[in-house]
Design a protein around this motif. Sequence first.
Motif, PDB file in Angstrom:
ATOM      1  N   ASP A 239       0.822  -1.215   0.000  1.00 28.03           N
ATOM      2  CA  ASP A 239       0.000   0.000   0.000  1.00 28.03           C
ATOM      3  C   ASP A 239       0.855   1.264   0.000  1.00 28.03           C
ATOM      4  O   ASP A 239       0.512   2.250  -0.654  1.00 28.03           O
ATOM      5  CB  ASP A 239      -0.919   0.032   1.227  1.00 28.03           C
ATOM      6  CG  ASP A 239      -2.061  -0.953   1.147  1.00 28.03           C
ATOM      7  OD1 ASP A 239      -2.372  -1.446   0.029  1.00 28.03           O
ATOM      8  OD2 ASP A 239      -2.651  -1.259   2.209  1.00 28.03           O
ATOM      9  N   LEU A 240       1.947   1.236   0.739  1.00 24.11           N
ATOM     10  CA  LEU A 240       2.797   2.417   0.871  1.00 24.11           C
ATOM     11  C   LEU A 240       3.656   2.695  -0.361  1.00 24.11           C
ATOM     12  O   LEU A 240       4.038   3.836  -0.608  1.00 24.11           O
ATOM     13  CB  LEU A 240       3.725   2.268   2.083  1.00 24.11           C
ATOM     14  CG  LEU A 240       3.081   2.390   3.456  1.00 24.11           C
ATOM     15  CD1 LEU A 240       4.068   1.958   4.545  1.00 24.11           C
ATOM     16  CD2 LEU A 240       2.595   3.808   3.700  1.00 24.11           C
ATOM     17  N   ALA A 241       3.982   1.657  -1.130  1.00 19.67           N
ATOM     18  CA  ALA A 241       4.978   1.784  -2.201  1.00 19.67           C
ATOM     19  C   ALA A 241       4.353   1.986  -3.574  1.00 19.67           C
ATOM     20  O   ALA A 241       3.248   1.517  -3.853  1.00 19.67           O
ATOM     21  CB  ALA A 241       5.867   0.546  -2.217  1.00 19.67           C
ATOM     22  N   ASP A 242       5.127   2.656  -4.431  1.00 19.82           N
ATOM     23  CA  ASP A 242       4.764   2.853  -5.841  1.00 19.82           C
ATOM     24  C   ASP A 242       5.569   1.926  -6.749  1.00 19.82           C
ATOM     25  O   ASP A 242       5.297   1.851  -7.945  1.00 19.82           O
ATOM     26  CB  ASP A 242       5.037   4.300  -6.258  1.00 19.82           C
ATOM     27  CG  ASP A 242       4.291   5.301  -5.399  1.00 19.82           C
ATOM     28  OD1 ASP A 242       3.067   5.151  -5.243  1.00 19.82           O
ATOM     29  OD2 ASP A 242       4.933   6.228  -4.867  1.00 19.82           O
ATOM     30  N   ALA A 243       6.586   1.276  -6.198  1.00 24.13           N
ATOM     31  CA  ALA A 243       7.436   0.346  -6.937  1.00 24.13           C
ATOM     32  C   ALA A 243       8.113  -0.556  -5.907  1.00 24.13           C
ATOM     33  O   ALA A 243       8.142  -0.231  -4.709  1.00 24.13           O
ATOM     34  CB  ALA A 243       8.485   1.087  -7.763  1.00 24.13           C
ATOM     35  N   PHE A 244       8.663  -1.672  -6.384  1.00 24.62           N
ATOM     36  CA  PHE A 244       9.279  -2.666  -5.509  1.00 24.62           C
ATOM     37  C   PHE A 244      10.628  -3.061  -6.080  1.00 24.62           C
ATOM     38  O   PHE A 244      10.737  -3.339  -7.276  1.00 24.62           O
ATOM     39  CB  PHE A 244       8.380  -3.903  -5.396  1.00 24.62           C
ATOM     40  CG  PHE A 244       6.977  -3.553  -5.005  1.00 24.62           C
ATOM     41  CD1 PHE A 244       6.616  -3.425  -3.676  1.00 24.62           C
ATOM     42  CD2 PHE A 244       6.023  -3.312  -5.983  1.00 24.62           C
ATOM     43  CE1 PHE A 244       5.333  -3.061  -3.321  1.00 24.62           C
ATOM     44  CE2 PHE A 244       4.725  -2.952  -5.638  1.00 24.62           C
ATOM     45  CZ  PHE A 244       4.376  -2.825  -4.307  1.00 24.62           C
ATOM     46  N   ILE A 245      11.646  -3.067  -5.209  1.00 25.74           N
ATOM     47  CA  ILE A 245      12.994  -3.433  -5.637  1.00 25.74           C
ATOM     48  C   ILE A 245      13.537  -4.496  -4.687  1.00 25.74           C
ATOM     49  O   ILE A 245      13.513  -4.312  -3.470  1.00 25.74           O
ATOM     50  CB  ILE A 245      13.943  -2.215  -5.646  1.00 25.74           C
ATOM     51  CG1 ILE A 245      13.451  -1.147  -6.625  1.00 25.74           C
ATOM     52  CG2 ILE A 245      15.373  -2.648  -5.974  1.00 25.74           C
ATOM     53  CD1 ILE A 245      14.268   0.134  -6.612  1.00 25.74           C
TER      54      ILE A 245
END
Length: 182
Positions: free
Chosen positions: A101-107
């Motif tokens: 929910d908090l993120a706009d992308a994942f790395i």
Amino acid sequence: MTQKTPKRVAIYCGAKHGNNPAFEEGAKALASWLAQQGIAVVYGGGRNGLMGVIADAALEAGGEVIGVMPDNMYIRETAHQGLTRLEHADSMHDRKARMADLADAFIALPGGIGTLDELIEIWCWSGIGDHDKPVICFDINEFWQPFFDLLQHVQETGFSHHQKPMLRVKNTDELAALFALK
């Protein structure tokens, strides 16, 4: 393929440093770069291993760092006490959902089974339409190559569902290009 520049990026990585100094160097470079771009870090909330390296480097560079840690892990692990914000979650499932929910992308950086679990789950969520956010492996010293070999094998043997591709970058220049920052 370029992506919209994220405001927050969830980072999945090891609670250990690994046995190659390049892992720590790459984590520091990524975290510092994100902070310099004004991109906040969302991560598991620990201070050990690459998790701590990510948090410390982003904070040193003036970035925002949000940790999300399940209560049962808070008791067993050492939570990072210097974060911008540390949230508690009831379970690992709640932690994953909150980070999503908090993120706009994942790395994903190098890490163990927990890192792999989080990476695969968030990628699967994308494949079934739960989100439309990029999922990226930050491939320090080709750490992720065996994983991409496995994905190719899954494709070649007819088990791929043709979900969105798992993205891969090797450095912050490639990440900048992906996020259309260059």
